[in-house]
Design a protein around this motif. Sequence first.
Motif: not given
Length: 156
Positions: A70-83
């Motif tokens: 399960t990924s907890q990195c969503v919304d603004q997090c994805v801008a700095q940490w792209p999957p």
Amino acid sequence: MPLRRIAVLATAACTMTIAACGSGEQPESQPQAPSAPAAVVGIRTAPTGDYLVDASGRTLYLFTKDEPGTSQCVDQCVAQWPPLTGAPQAGPGVDAAKLGTVNRPDGGQQITFSGKPLYYFAQDKAAGDIKGQDKMHVWYVVSPAGEAIKTAAPTG
């Protein structure tokens, strides 16, 4: 008259042949879902330890707040940490059995290693950059065993 009869019969024969063959159009093929491009996960060897990278040598990270699968990195997090996305493929030395995918909360799919979602760090611009190591004490480069490397950033 015999020539006219031959011409009529020949025309009729051609018409029947064309009708039997159809309109000449090719049957429509069924649309196929585009396959995801392969995302090769490899190993970079560094003096302070080996870690996972993509096919172009970009460092891969894990987020310690993620739950397995399960990924907890969503919304603004994805801008700095792209999957890391695509069809997972093991590079040399990588255990293919540890590769998988997980459905992201935003609807996409993300590649996992040992059940942990993999990410890039947006500030890493070149192969070998490790600027995301130990960011906020929750982002770490990933060992070939699938564990967070919590020591100093590997160099190499």
